[in-house]
Design an enzyme around this catalytic site. Structure first.
Site, short mmCIF file in Angstrom:
data_model
loop_
_atom_site.label_atom_id
_atom_site.label_comp_id
_atom_site.label_asym_id
_atom_site.label_seq_id
_atom_site.Cartn_x
_atom_site.Cartn_y
_atom_site.Cartn_z
N HIS A 186 27.46 -8.10 4.59
CA HIS A 186 26.29 -8.42 5.42
C HIS A 186 25.63 -7.20 6.07
CE1 HIS A 186 27.00 -12.67 5.03
NE2 HIS A 186 28.16 -12.63 5.65
N HIS A 208 29.54 -17.20 2.32
CA HIS A 208 28.26 -16.75 2.91
C HIS A 208 27.47 -15.94 1.90
CE1 HIS A 208 31.08 -17.28 6.34
NE2 HIS A 208 29.99 -17.71 6.98
#
Ligand SMILES: [Zn+2]
Length: 375
Positions: free
Chosen positions: A133, A170
């Protein structure tokens, strides 16, 4: 053919804090289970101790300005402008040594890259990596430094063609963003839909821009998707894309927060589904840099990554967890005795609707994305 497992107990010197879901000891437990199964003693295995990256490695992707902020935060203290870089109480806490932690993790990823790119071996696994991320100048989703991006950039600089497959629950947004406008890297992310999970992106229509159009691929899954629909979609999409793109190296992010009993997410995969995906990945990767990722049920993390490492080495594991591991795990409050454990106990009345949605996404990718990826 040689395989490399990269690890150091030094990881245990770092801690996101008592209430943070990312528990660093999961890495220790995974390594202990791998060791207890004898998977570091195989003749083909090279067990490599992690060496820290240096600042120039991090600067392959991150801005110097952001790296200065991380260095300042290394003493564990929050300073005025750290907030604007995503740091502070919450997802990306400031803890003592956080810059050093990032150097260790990235170092291990670069060692994995070196191992496969130099021809020393075919597969290398950095269980601490996969922090997908982090952005160029911002921490995000427990990630400060984006080691997958740095590893891929290193491979590109060595003239390698790279495909990235991300199976974390995710969306692999940081990696996608880094390569959104290039066709030199194919990124494929399979994840829970952004409608219900952080970071809220990764929809099928995010396909890349300019020269990169078609080279960012997203397979979002509805809540409660199980092994069956997930494996079907993986098989429909991933092998065909890899076959068209023909990478020299496949980099995978092996987040294990997709399981039905992960506390942060809503997919319903099991160890069995994870193992099948890993077995398929092995057939697709000419050379394989495997990174860790999410996983907030610590027992799952240890068992899944031990299973992954066994698959990478072509070894079958006994279903009973080794005594030596069970003893250590018990000290951490974990009492599992079996490797694969249970499948999702949930019955889904909406299974048909889930499969229909997955089919819609798969058809979209086949009709819109496939033609753009040159064979
Ligand atoms: Zn995750």
């Amino acid at each position: 053919m040689k395989t490399a497992f990269i690890y150091t107990d030094t990881y245990l010197d770092y801690d996101y804090g008592p209430t943070h879901p990312l528990r660093v000891f999961r890495l220790k437990l995974a390594q202990e289970l791998i060791r207890a199964y004898g998977l570091l003693d195989l003749p083909s295995v090279q067990s490599i101790s992690t060496i820290k990256a240096d600042e120039d490695d991090l600067a392959l992707f991150h801005s110097r300005e952001y790296l200065d902020i991380l260095k300042q935060a290394n003493d564990g203290h929050l300073r005025g402008d750290a907030y604007t870089y995503g740091l502070g109480p919450g997802d990306n806490p400031i803890f003592t040594g956080l810059y050093d932690w990032s150097l260790w993790i990235t170092g291990a990823t670069l060692q994995a890259v070196d191992f496969v790119a130099s021809g020393k071996g075919k597969v290398a696994f950095n269980i601490a990596g996969g922090l997908h991320h982090a952005l160029r100048s911002r921490a995000s989703g427990f990630c400060y430094i984006n080691d997958p991006v740095i590893g891929i950039l290193k491979l590109l600089s060595l003239g390698k063609r790279v495909a990235y497959i991300d199976i974390d629950a995710h969306h692999g947004d940081g990696v996608q963003k880094a390569f959104y406008q290039t066709n030199r890297v194919l990124t494929i992310s399979l994840h829970e839909t952004g409608y219900s999970l952080f970071p809220g992106t990764g929809f099928e229509y995010e396909i890349g821009e300019g020269e990169g159009e078609g080279y960012s691929v997203n397979l979002p899954f509805p809540l409660y998707t199980d092994d069956e629909s997930y494996l079907w979609a993986f098989e429909e999409i991933v092998p065909e894309l890899i076959d068209r793109f023909k990478p020299d190296v496949v980099v995978t992010q092996l987040g294990v927060d997709t399981f039905f009993d992960d506390p942060l997410t809503n997919l319903h995969l099991s160890m069995d589904g994870f193992e099948k995906v890993l077995r398929r990945m092995k057939t697709l990767a000419p050379k394989w840099v495997a990174l860790g990722g999410g996983g907030y049920n610590v027992s799952n993390v240890a068992r899944a990554w031990a299973l992954a490492w066994a698959v990478m080495n072509g070894v079958e594991l006994n279903e009973d967890l080794p005594e030596a591991y069970v003893k250590i795990a018990t000290e951490f409050g974990i009492h599992d005795k079996k490797l694969r454990g249970d499948r999702s106990p949930f019955f889904h009345s909406e299974k048909k609707e889930i499969q229909a949605e997955v089919e819609r996404v798969v058809n979209y990718i086949k009709s819109i994305v496939f033609p753009k990826v040159e064979a």
